[in-house]
Each structure stands twice: as structure tokens, then as C-alpha cells.
Design a protein around this motif. Sequence first.
Motif, PDB file in Angstrom:
ATOM      1  N   VAL A 179       0.882  -1.171   0.000  1.00 38.93           N
ATOM      2  CA  VAL A 179       0.000   0.000   0.000  1.00 38.93           C
ATOM      3  C   VAL A 179       0.914   1.213   0.000  1.00 38.93           C
ATOM      4  O   VAL A 179       1.789   1.340   0.860  1.00 38.93           O
ATOM      5  N   ALA A 180       0.735   2.090  -1.010  1.00 34.31           N
ATOM      6  CA  ALA A 180       1.654   3.212  -1.167  1.00 34.31           C
ATOM      7  C   ALA A 180       0.898   4.515  -1.280  1.00 34.31           C
ATOM      8  O   ALA A 180      -0.149   4.584  -1.917  1.00 34.31           O
ATOM      9  N   GLY A 181       1.450   5.554  -0.666  1.00 33.65           N
ATOM     10  CA  GLY A 181       0.912   6.890  -0.839  1.00 33.65           C
ATOM     11  C   GLY A 181       1.335   7.419  -2.198  1.00 33.65           C
ATOM     12  O   GLY A 181       2.171   6.818  -2.868  1.00 33.65           O
ATOM     13  N   PRO A 182       0.767   8.543  -2.621  1.00 37.37           N
ATOM     14  CA  PRO A 182       1.157   9.121  -3.904  1.00 37.37           C
ATOM     15  C   PRO A 182       2.610   9.588  -3.846  1.00 37.37           C
ATOM     16  O   PRO A 182       3.073  10.026  -2.799  1.00 37.37           O
ATOM     17  N   PRO A 183       3.355   9.449  -4.961  1.00 36.02           N
ATOM     18  CA  PRO A 183       4.735   9.922  -4.938  1.00 36.02           C
ATOM     19  C   PRO A 183       4.782  11.428  -4.735  1.00 36.02           C
ATOM     20  O   PRO A 183       4.027  12.174  -5.350  1.00 36.02           O
ATOM     21  N   GLU A 184       5.635  11.862  -3.827  1.00 35.30           N
ATOM     22  CA  GLU A 184       5.751  13.298  -3.531  1.00 35.30           C
ATOM     23  C   GLU A 184       7.217  13.678  -3.588  1.00 35.30           C
ATOM     24  O   GLU A 184       8.071  12.907  -3.176  1.00 35.30           O
ATOM     25  N   PRO A 185       7.497  14.887  -4.076  1.00 37.12           N
ATOM     26  CA  PRO A 185       8.897  15.307  -4.081  1.00 37.12           C
ATOM     27  C   PRO A 185       9.393  15.539  -2.660  1.00 37.12           C
ATOM     28  O   PRO A 185       8.649  16.034  -1.815  1.00 37.12           O
ATOM     29  N   ALA A 186      10.608  15.124  -2.394  1.00 36.15           N
ATOM     30  CA  ALA A 186      11.208  15.360  -1.075  1.00 36.15           C
ATOM     31  C   ALA A 186      12.678  15.683  -1.278  1.00 36.15           C
ATOM     32  O   ALA A 186      13.291  15.244  -2.251  1.00 36.15           O
TER      33      ALA A 186
ATOM     34  N   SER B 137      11.610  11.452  -5.529  1.00 41.40           N
ATOM     35  CA  SER B 137      10.164  11.375  -5.539  1.00 41.40           C
ATOM     36  C   SER B 137       9.812  10.115  -4.779  1.00 41.40           C
ATOM     37  O   SER B 137      10.145   9.019  -5.208  1.00 41.40           O
ATOM     38  N   ALA B 138       9.202  10.277  -3.611  1.00 42.04           N
ATOM     39  CA  ALA B 138       8.974   9.127  -2.748  1.00 42.04           C
ATOM     40  C   ALA B 138       7.591   9.204  -2.131  1.00 42.04           C
ATOM     41  O   ALA B 138       7.083  10.292  -1.875  1.00 42.04           O
ATOM     42  N   PRO B 139       6.957   8.048  -1.911  1.00 43.39           N
ATOM     43  CA  PRO B 139       5.671   8.074  -1.222  1.00 43.39           C
ATOM     44  C   PRO B 139       5.850   8.447   0.246  1.00 43.39           C
ATOM     45  O   PRO B 139       6.865   8.085   0.843  1.00 43.39           O
ATOM     46  N   ALA B 140       4.864   9.174   0.798  1.00 44.30           N
ATOM     47  CA  ALA B 140       4.954   9.539   2.216  1.00 44.30           C
ATOM     48  C   ALA B 140       4.625   8.344   3.092  1.00 44.30           C
ATOM     49  O   ALA B 140       4.975   8.303   4.258  1.00 44.30           O
ATOM     50  N   PHE B 141       3.905   7.359   2.507  1.00 46.94           N
ATOM     51  CA  PHE B 141       3.588   6.149   3.265  1.00 46.94           C
ATOM     52  C   PHE B 141       3.820   4.940   2.369  1.00 46.94           C
ATOM     53  O   PHE B 141       3.510   4.979   1.173  1.00 46.94           O
ATOM     54  N   TYR B 142       4.394   3.880   2.911  1.00 41.43           N
ATOM     55  CA  TYR B 142       4.613   2.674   2.117  1.00 41.43           C
ATOM     56  C   TYR B 142       4.640   1.474   3.041  1.00 41.43           C
ATOM     57  O   TYR B 142       5.429   1.421   3.985  1.00 41.43           O
TER      58      TYR B 142
ATOM     59  N   THR C  62      11.379   4.553   8.008  1.00 42.45           N
ATOM     60  CA  THR C  62      11.078   3.274   8.656  1.00 42.45           C
ATOM     61  C   THR C  62      11.068   3.481  10.168  1.00 42.45           C
ATOM     62  O   THR C  62      10.195   2.987  10.871  1.00 42.45           O
ATOM     63  N   ALA C  63      12.025   4.258  10.643  1.00 48.61           N
ATOM     64  CA  ALA C  63      12.101   4.533  12.088  1.00 48.61           C
ATOM     65  C   ALA C  63      10.868   5.286  12.567  1.00 48.61           C
ATOM     66  O   ALA C  63      10.379   5.070  13.667  1.00 48.61           O
ATOM     67  N   SER C  64      10.322   6.190  11.718  1.00 48.76           N
ATOM     68  CA  SER C  64       9.167   6.979  12.149  1.00 48.76           C
ATOM     69  C   SER C  64       7.857   6.235  11.927  1.00 48.76           C
ATOM     70  O   SER C  64       6.790   6.706  12.302  1.00 48.76           O
ATOM     71  N   GLY C  65       7.908   5.072  11.298  1.00 50.42           N
ATOM     72  CA  GLY C  65       6.693   4.282  11.104  1.00 50.42           C
ATOM     73  C   GLY C  65       5.967   4.578   9.815  1.00 50.42           C
ATOM     74  O   GLY C  65       4.913   4.003   9.540  1.00 50.42           O
ATOM     75  N   ALA C  66       6.509   5.471   8.978  1.00 49.30           N
ATOM     76  CA  ALA C  66       5.850   5.796   7.711  1.00 49.30           C
ATOM     77  C   ALA C  66       6.090   4.691   6.681  1.00 49.30           C
ATOM     78  O   ALA C  66       5.277   4.472   5.787  1.00 49.30           O
ATOM     79  N   TYR C  67       7.237   4.005   6.803  1.00 49.32           N
ATOM     80  CA  TYR C  67       7.522   2.877   5.921  1.00 49.32           C
ATOM     81  C   TYR C  67       7.538   1.620   6.776  1.00 49.32           C
ATOM     82  O   TYR C  67       8.205   1.564   7.794  1.00 49.32           O
ATOM     83  N   ARG C  68       6.766   0.616   6.332  1.00 45.57           N
ATOM     84  CA  ARG C  68       6.667  -0.609   7.132  1.00 45.57           C
ATOM     85  C   ARG C  68       6.887  -1.824   6.264  1.00 45.57           C
ATOM     86  O   ARG C  68       6.586  -1.821   5.089  1.00 45.57           O
ATOM     87  N   ARG C  69       7.348  -2.860   6.897  1.00 45.22           N
ATOM     88  CA  ARG C  69       7.582  -4.094   6.186  1.00 45.22           C
ATOM     89  C   ARG C  69       7.286  -5.215   7.166  1.00 45.22           C
ATOM     90  O   ARG C  69       7.841  -5.245   8.248  1.00 45.22           O
TER      91      ARG C  69
END
Lengths: 244, 306
Positions: free
Chosen positions: A60-67, A88-93, A143-150
Motif C-alpha cells: 500500500v503506497a501513498g502518492p509519490p511526492e517530491p522530497a 520522488s517518494a511516497p509519504a507512506f509505504y 522506517t524509524a518513524s513508522g511511515a515505511y513498514r515491512r
Amino acid sequence: MIRALGLVALLLAAPAGNAQEVIADLDQTSVSIDSTFAGQEILVFGAFTADAPPDIVVTVAGPPEPATIRRKARRMGIWVNAAQAEVSAPAFYAVASTAPLDAILSPAADLRHAITLPHAVRSVAAGPGQSRSFVEALVRIRTASGAYRRDGEAVEVIGGRLFRTAIALPSDLTEGDYAARIFLLSEGAVIADYATALEVRKVGLERFLYRLAHDRPLVYGLMSLAIAIAAGWGAAGLFGLFRR
Amino acid sequence: MQIYLPIAEVSVNAFLLVGLGGLVGILSGMFGVGGGFLMTPLLFFIGIPPAVAVATEANQIVASSFSGVLAHLRRRTVDLRMGTVLLIGGLVGAALGLAIFNALREMGQVDLLVRLSYVVFLGIVGALMFVESVRALRRSARVGPTQPPRRRQRGWVQSLPFRMRFRTSGLYISVIPPLLVGLLVGVLAAIMGVGGGFIMVPAMIYVLGMPTKVVIGTSLFQIIFVTGFTTLLHATTNQTVDVMLAVLLLLGGVVGAQVGTRLGTRLRGEQLRVLLAALVLVVCGKLAYDLLVQPAELYEIGEAEH
């Protein structure tokens, strides 16, 4: 639940030939962010047909956003931002699978379908050879902040034909069109896949304030000032009453 | 109770924000400062994006200083003429400060600028105040409460052109020093998200030679307009004012300020100033430490440049 039953009925009705396929749905097609939003869990479920018991990966991925990722370095004794890369990375993944990805996904298939995180992040502008460490840092921090999970054991297979997994959306979710993708894997390769959309929107007061701030910034600014003045006035008045 | 902030796009505990507002309000009531210099770093700490923290804090200061200035107007301790001159400098300074803020934001150095400004100004003001108040404490211990008032030193300020009469302050001085003081505070307001009272008050007493009783009210008067202008500039150019965050901080702040004022009346002036100086130095030390020591994570994710 009705949607789930319909899906199962659909799959059972389909000819169970040699076709290897997967279909899926979410327990809701949209997520509303209101002022009390504190994260939400969405259920991804579906049915599949395969010759042998396959491995299943759900993303499940958020829309790609520039960062912009910046690296600090020591300059004249203090730590300052010294280098940067645009990605360009999703804010959530979130990636959930039936088994740890290293064991079930081949690097070639991962690269082609951009399943794991480094591949899902696109480098926009960075020096050659630089971008990798920046992207790794982005993945590490998020990953540390919980926005990216696996989670390598989060997809549950039921009766060899159905699967389900719950994906927790964090409380600091951002707006946009999210995408859920489901991959059926056999011996490291993708044999079938399916995608469905999830709409995340601010609603109510959150939406009103956000739109006002962006569409009519002057009105929004004046409103903020009016609130501040009124609060200051009210406070002074109340305290005046207490003093008397 | 978690609440989702529409502009900051983070979910935070509403009671935590009200509590922070209250705590800083108590300090600001006790010491007669806006409290922005404490609140903005605290907001960074709980995960509010720095740009949003700076812009929203400016909005909150409008409310607290408006509340304060009403009380001073009733007591006729606001020099409106001096306030207006300071304000003209302040508005120019705020526009200048925002231009610097946005230019450094493009370069990715805004965080450094904000932190460095805090370290430098908190360090200078904290150290001066600490030395001055410790000396005053010692003096009062030796001589007792009766001591001659400090003589005002105005030297170079007297010799400048464009002199103007400020009746409430009982001054006849050039408009150039107040304009410059206003300008400096305006720049700080835009860059640091503070009202600048902690710079303005000493400058008014020691540089302009204003009588202490009109200093706080006059400072608050001009801070309302400078932070109000800053709020508007941030809202229209960066869309970073989070009104929901501001309201939550305000709720705690106005109550805390009242509690703080009562607490403040029980302590002696010199003791209060030693405490405030120590507090300022602690915040300064923490920020300086972060700049000087190698961070655990060398990378950080910033907002995209448009």
C-alpha cells in the motif's frame, strides 16, 4: 462483508482452468481525515488461483511526492546541511507478505515491479553515485518513524484460495490517491498481480482550513489574526472580571 | 485526545498542546516575556515542521500581546508615539526577515539560521541578564532595599539628528535609534517566530533610556503589529500558519499567563530575573549542543522546493 462475499462468489464461479490470477479488494475505498483522525486499519483481502501454493505480497503506497534529503557535515565547527538530493517518494509505504521478502522475491522481479522500498523511491536530481546513500537514509528515517513498514508474516492465506492482511495507516497520514498492489509470486517471479485504489481525503474542518489556507491565503491569514485578537481580548476581559 | 492539525499534517495530543501553552504562559506571566523563544523550540521538539512552528507561533504571540497591551492601556503605560516609530522599523524588518527566511529555505539552510539566531541572541541576552541580576541580588543583600536608581546612559543617542519629542516616555531623542531597534526586532520576529520582547525590553531601557514603567506596554504594542504582519506574510507566501495549532496553544497560554502573573508577585524582581536568565541559558545551551555535537542521524528529510 457483502463485497467480500461477492468477490468469493465471483472467483468460485469463474472457470478454474490453468489461469493463475488474483483479485482483491479493500474493506473501504476511502479514508477520511477529520480532526480526530488517529490512524486507521484497512483490510486488504482477495482470492487467487495458482497451480502451486504461491507467495503473496501486498503493498500500500501513498502518492509519490517530491522530497529533499539533506546530509549534514561539519563546517567551521558546527553541523550544517552540506549536500542534498531530490527524490520522488511516497509519504507512506507498507509491504506485507506471506514470508520474508528476501526468501520469496527475486531481485529481478523486485526491480521490475518496484516492490521493495529502495525501488519504489525515484531519484530526481542527485550526483552520480550519491543518490543511493540518500535514498537509503530516506528509507531508514521513514522506517524509524513508522511511515515505511515491512512485515514478512502479515499476509494470511485461508484454504489455499483466499488471503487477507490488515495494513495500519499512521495518524500523520497525508492526502492523496493511495494504491494497493497485490502480487502472486512463484519461485521468486511474479505470476499475477492486481491493483486497486484507496482515496485519502481531509474532510470537514480539516478540509475547509486546508483549502482556505491554499486557495485564499489572505483571507485565511486575516481570519487567524481575528481569532488571535478575539482570544486576547476575551482573555483580558475575563481576567479583568476576576480582578474586580 | 489526538487531534489532526490540517496544515502541519501531523496528529498530536490536544492536551499536550494546551499544557505546553499553559506552561509557557505561566513563564511569560511571571517574567513579562512573550515566551515565543521557548515555545518555538518546544514545537520543533514535538514534531511540528519548523516552518509551521515559526509561522504559528507568530500568530499566537498576537493574541498574548494583545491581551497584555489592553491591561497596559488602562494603566496608561503605553507610549503610542514611540510604539509607532518602533513599528515602522519593525514592519520593514519583518519583510526583510521573511525575505532572508525564504532565501535560506531555498538553500536548505533555514533550520541552521533559526538555530544560530537562537543560540546567539539567547546567549547574549541570557548572559547579560544573569550577570546584571546576580549583581543586583548581591547589592540588595549588602545595602538593603534602598539603593540609588541606575543612572541612564544615552551618550551617542543624544547626538543623532531627526529628534522627536516622546511625552509619555519624557524623552527628546532622534528617531534613528528606535527605528533601528524596531528593524532588528522585526527581522527576528520573522526568522525566529518570536515577538522579540527579550531583545526589545533591554534595548529600550539601556539604549533609548525609556523609563521602565512604559517599556513593557510599548514593547507589547509594537509586537502585536509586527507579529500580526509576520503572520500574514507567512500565511500568504508559505501557507504555514496552522490556526488549529494556534487556538490550542492560546487556550493554555491565556490561562497560564494569569497564573504566572500571580506567582510572579510573590517573588522578588532580582530572583525572577536570575531564574529567567538561567532558563534562557539552558535553552541556548541545548541548541548550541545540537549544533556542535555530531548528530546521530546525518541525513534529514526536508520539504520539497517548489
